[in-house]
Design a protein around this motif. Structure first.
Motif, mmCIF file in Angstrom:
data_model
loop_
_atom_site.group_PDB
_atom_site.id
_atom_site.type_symbol
_atom_site.label_atom_id
_atom_site.label_comp_id
_atom_site.label_asym_id
_atom_site.label_seq_id
_atom_site.Cartn_x
_atom_site.Cartn_y
_atom_site.Cartn_z
ATOM 1 N N GLY A 68 0.931 -0.857 -0.429
ATOM 2 C CA GLY A 68 -0.200 -0.129 0.003
ATOM 3 C C GLY A 68 0.847 1.080 0.265
ATOM 4 N N ASN A 69 0.099 2.622 -0.227
ATOM 5 C CA ASN A 69 1.093 3.702 0.049
ATOM 6 C C ASN A 69 0.393 3.858 1.395
ATOM 7 O OD1 ASN A 69 1.357 3.201 -3.269
ATOM 8 N ND2 ASN A 69 -0.181 3.774 -3.624
ATOM 9 N N TYR A 70 1.997 4.677 1.570
ATOM 10 C CA TYR A 70 1.529 6.006 2.912
ATOM 11 C C TYR A 70 2.365 6.370 3.060
ATOM 12 C CZ TYR A 70 1.063 1.417 5.587
ATOM 13 O OH TYR A 70 0.649 0.577 6.242
ATOM 14 N N ARG A 71 2.142 7.608 3.665
ATOM 15 C CA ARG A 71 2.630 9.186 3.846
ATOM 16 C C ARG A 71 3.886 9.809 4.809
ATOM 17 N NH1 ARG A 71 1.432 13.858 6.214
ATOM 18 N NH2 ARG A 71 -0.832 13.388 7.730
ATOM 19 N N VAL A 72 4.984 9.737 4.554
ATOM 20 C CA VAL A 72 5.976 10.393 5.743
ATOM 21 C C VAL A 72 4.703 11.497 6.909
ATOM 22 C CG1 VAL A 72 7.603 10.604 6.379
ATOM 23 C CG2 VAL A 72 7.509 9.729 4.491
ATOM 24 N N VAL A 73 4.893 10.966 7.741
ATOM 25 C CA VAL A 73 3.923 11.842 9.265
ATOM 26 C C VAL A 73 5.655 12.480 9.741
ATOM 27 C CG1 VAL A 73 2.069 12.624 10.977
ATOM 28 C CG2 VAL A 73 2.075 10.851 8.551
ATOM 29 N N TRP A 74 6.149 11.782 10.154
ATOM 30 C CA TRP A 74 7.714 12.431 11.280
ATOM 31 C C TRP A 74 7.987 11.815 11.016
ATOM 32 C CZ3 TRP A 74 9.142 9.091 14.118
ATOM 33 C CH2 TRP A 74 8.702 8.072 14.605
ATOM 34 N N TYR A 84 17.156 5.652 10.833
ATOM 35 C CA TYR A 84 16.443 6.606 11.485
ATOM 36 C C TYR A 84 14.677 5.865 11.533
ATOM 37 C CZ TYR A 84 14.623 8.400 6.814
ATOM 38 O OH TYR A 84 13.951 8.301 5.480
ATOM 39 N N SER A 85 13.689 6.922 12.196
ATOM 40 C CA SER A 85 12.372 6.064 12.198
ATOM 41 C C SER A 85 11.495 7.124 11.915
ATOM 42 C CB SER A 85 12.314 5.801 13.516
ATOM 43 O OG SER A 85 12.611 4.933 14.723
ATOM 44 N N ALA A 86 10.676 6.605 11.568
ATOM 45 C CA ALA A 86 9.666 7.214 10.587
ATOM 46 C C ALA A 86 8.145 6.692 10.887
ATOM 47 C CB ALA A 86 9.922 7.036 8.541
ATOM 48 N N GLY A 87 7.738 7.715 10.613
ATOM 49 C CA GLY A 87 6.036 7.355 11.736
ATOM 50 C C GLY A 87 5.480 7.628 9.746
ATOM 51 N N LEU A 88 4.863 6.990 9.635
ATOM 52 C CA LEU A 88 3.901 6.479 8.361
ATOM 53 C C LEU A 88 2.196 6.145 8.413
ATOM 54 C CD1 LEU A 88 6.153 4.560 6.401
ATOM 55 C CD2 LEU A 88 6.416 6.818 6.512
ATOM 56 N N GLU A 89 1.601 6.783 7.695
ATOM 57 C CA GLU A 89 -0.148 7.216 7.608
ATOM 58 C C GLU A 89 -0.696 6.527 6.227
ATOM 59 O OE1 GLU A 89 -3.575 10.021 8.275
ATOM 60 O OE2 GLU A 89 -2.158 10.563 6.802
ATOM 61 N N MET A 90 -1.062 5.347 6.177
ATOM 62 C CA MET A 90 -1.542 5.181 5.379
ATOM 63 C C MET A 90 -2.197 5.468 4.027
ATOM 64 S SD MET A 90 -4.268 1.927 4.469
ATOM 65 C CE MET A 90 -3.495 0.422 5.403
ATOM 66 N N ALA A 128 3.030 23.808 23.003
ATOM 67 C CA ALA A 128 3.162 22.542 23.954
ATOM 68 C C ALA A 128 2.086 21.719 23.419
ATOM 69 C CB ALA A 128 3.473 23.003 24.941
ATOM 70 N N THR A 129 2.196 20.526 22.660
ATOM 71 C CA THR A 129 1.090 19.574 22.226
ATOM 72 C C THR A 129 1.267 18.166 22.093
ATOM 73 O OG1 THR A 129 -0.224 19.621 20.605
ATOM 74 C CG2 THR A 129 2.080 19.746 19.931
ATOM 75 N N PRO A 130 0.523 17.436 22.597
ATOM 76 C CA PRO A 130 0.369 15.795 22.649
ATOM 77 C C PRO A 130 1.246 16.250 21.557
ATOM 78 C CG PRO A 130 -1.626 16.412 22.698
ATOM 79 C CD PRO A 130 -1.142 17.717 22.782
ATOM 80 N N VAL A 131 1.514 14.342 21.341
ATOM 81 C CA VAL A 131 2.040 13.682 19.914
ATOM 82 C C VAL A 131 1.573 12.423 19.446
ATOM 83 C CG1 VAL A 131 3.615 13.428 18.475
ATOM 84 C CG2 VAL A 131 3.956 15.491 19.514
ATOM 85 N N PRO A 132 -0.035 11.953 19.952
ATOM 86 C CA PRO A 132 0.246 10.827 19.956
ATOM 87 C C PRO A 132 0.773 9.548 18.663
ATOM 88 C CG PRO A 132 -2.055 12.267 19.325
ATOM 89 C CD PRO A 132 -0.568 12.930 20.210
ATOM 90 N N GLU A 133 0.921 10.666 17.477
ATOM 91 C CA GLU A 133 1.829 9.984 16.793
ATOM 92 C C GLU A 133 2.652 8.966 17.242
ATOM 93 O OE1 GLU A 133 -0.391 13.394 15.063
ATOM 94 O OE2 GLU A 133 0.672 12.417 16.249
ATOM 95 N N ALA A 134 3.694 9.343 17.940
ATOM 96 C CA ALA A 134 5.019 8.638 18.667
ATOM 97 C C ALA A 134 4.774 8.452 19.604
ATOM 98 C CB ALA A 134 6.207 9.820 17.822
#
Length: 289
Positions: A68-74, A84-90, A128-134
Motif C-alpha cells: 500500500g501507499n503511505y505518507r511520511v508524517v514524522w 532513523y525512524s519514520a511514522g507513516l500514515e496509510m 506545547a502539544t501532545p504527539v500521539p503519533e509517536a
C-alpha cells in the motif's frame, strides 16, 4: 482537529517489509527493513534512505506480499545516526496488508501520549502539544513532524524544541506575549487529489537494457516523472508493450549500478514528433556484474 492516530503506548511489532520511494536527494530507493509499531492505519519503520516529510512511499509486507501507499508524517533522525525512524500514515491499500492479528486497531486505553514543545520552522511559533503519533522515545532531538500551522495558513515542518519539555497537565503553550489556549498545530488532512496520482516530475538519468533477436543493447534516457512502481520517459527507440527489460536507476557512467527487472506497460505516440513516450513498471532487483 482531533488526532486520528494513537501510536504511543502500542506494543512493538516487527514485521519484515520492503520500502520503495524517492529519497531526499531525488533518487529511487528500494530497501528491506521491518516495522517497529503497527497501529491500525499508522506504522513506524526504520529506514536508511532519507525521505522528506509529506512524501509518499510504497510498503510491501514481505509475509503477505500485499502492499500500500503511505505518507511520511514524522521523522526521528538523531545526529550521526546511520538509520532513523519514520511514522507513516496509510493512504490506500492493495488489500489486507497486515492481517487481522497484526496489531491493535484502536487507541490504547488510559495511555497519555507524550507532550512536548514543538517549533514551526517557518514562523518559529512554539506550542506545547501532545504527539500521539509517536512514542516518547522518538519525540526528542532530531524529531520533526508535518502539521498544519494556523499562523502560516499552511502545512509546515514542526521540530522538537531542544531542552524544552511540556507539562501534559497544562493547556497548549505559546510564545511569550501570546495568550494561552491557542490552538495546537493540526494534523495534515491529505487527499488523493493532492497526490497527483503519486507521480513526481523528477528528471533522473536511467539506463534501459534490452534484448532482441539474440542481441543485447541499451537506451540511456531522462525520466519525465517517477512513481512508486515505475517511471515514464521519452525515446526514439521502438518499445513493445509487455517487453521485459532491465533498468539501472539512477544511471551513472562511472558506476555499473544495480539492475532492476522491469516491463514496458505503455507506449504513447507523442504529438508532432517521431519520439515515443514509454511507461516502465519496475520489478525485482538482481545483482549486477
Amino acid at each position: 482537529m482531533e488526532r486520528r492516530h494513537q501510536v504511543a503506548g502500542t506494543p512493538a511489532i516487527a514485521v519484515p517489509i520492503r520500502v520503495r520511494g524517492m529519497s531526499h536527494e531525488g533518487r529511487y530507493f528500494d530497501e528491506e527493513t521491518e516495522t517497529a509499531r503497527l497501529a491500525g492505519e499508522f506504522i513506524v519503520v526504520r529506514l536508511r534512505s532519507l525521505v522528506d516529510l509529506e512524501s509518499e512511499v510504497h510498503i510491501l509486507n514481505a509475509c503477505t506480499q500485499v502492499g500500500g501507499n503511505y505518507r511520511v508524517v514524522w521523522i526521528h533522525r538523531p545526529a550521526g545516526a546511520d538509520s532513523y525512524s519514520a511514522g507513516l500514515e496509510m493512504l490506500d491499500a492493495e488489500g489486507d496488508i497486515w492481517g487481522p492479528d497484526s496489531g491493535p486497531a484502536a487507541d490504547p486505553v488510559g495511555f497519555a501520549p507524550p507532550s512536548v514543545v514543538l517549533e514551526c520552522r517557518r514562523c518559529h511559533r512554539k506550542v506545547a502539544t501532545p504527539v500521539p503519533e509517536a512514542d516518547a522515545e522518538y519525540v526528542s532531538e532530531g524529531f520533526s513532524i508535518a502539521l498544519a500551522c494556523d499562523a502560516c495558513k499552511a502545512t509546515t515542518t514542526w521540530a522538537f524544541a531542544s531542552g524544552e519539555v511540556a507539562d501534559p497537565a497544562l493547556p497548549a503553550a505559546t510564545n511569550p506575549g501570546e495568550t494561552a489556549g491557542q490552538t495546537s498545530p493540526r494534523p495534515r488532512v491529505f487527499t488523493r487529489d493532492e497526490r497527483t496520482k503519486g507521480r513526481a516530475p523528477l528528471k533522473i538519468l536511467v539506463k534501459i537494457i534490452r534484448s532482441k533477436f539474440g542481441k543485447s543493447f541499451f537506451d540511456i534516457c531522462e525520466t519525465q516523472n517517477v512513481s512508486r512502481t515505475g517511471f515514464y520517459f521519452n525515446t526514439d527507440q521502438g518499445y513493445d508493450v509487455g517487453e521485459s527489460v532491465e533498468v539501472v536507476m539512477p544511471y551513472r557512467a562511472d558506476s555499473e549500478g544495480i539492475h532492476v527487472q522491469a516491463q514496458v506497460v505503455r507506449v504513447d505516440n507523442l504529438k508532432d514528433t517521431y519520439r515515443k513516450g514509454v511507461a516502465i513498471q519496475l520489478g525485482g532487483m538482481k545483482a549486477s556484474g
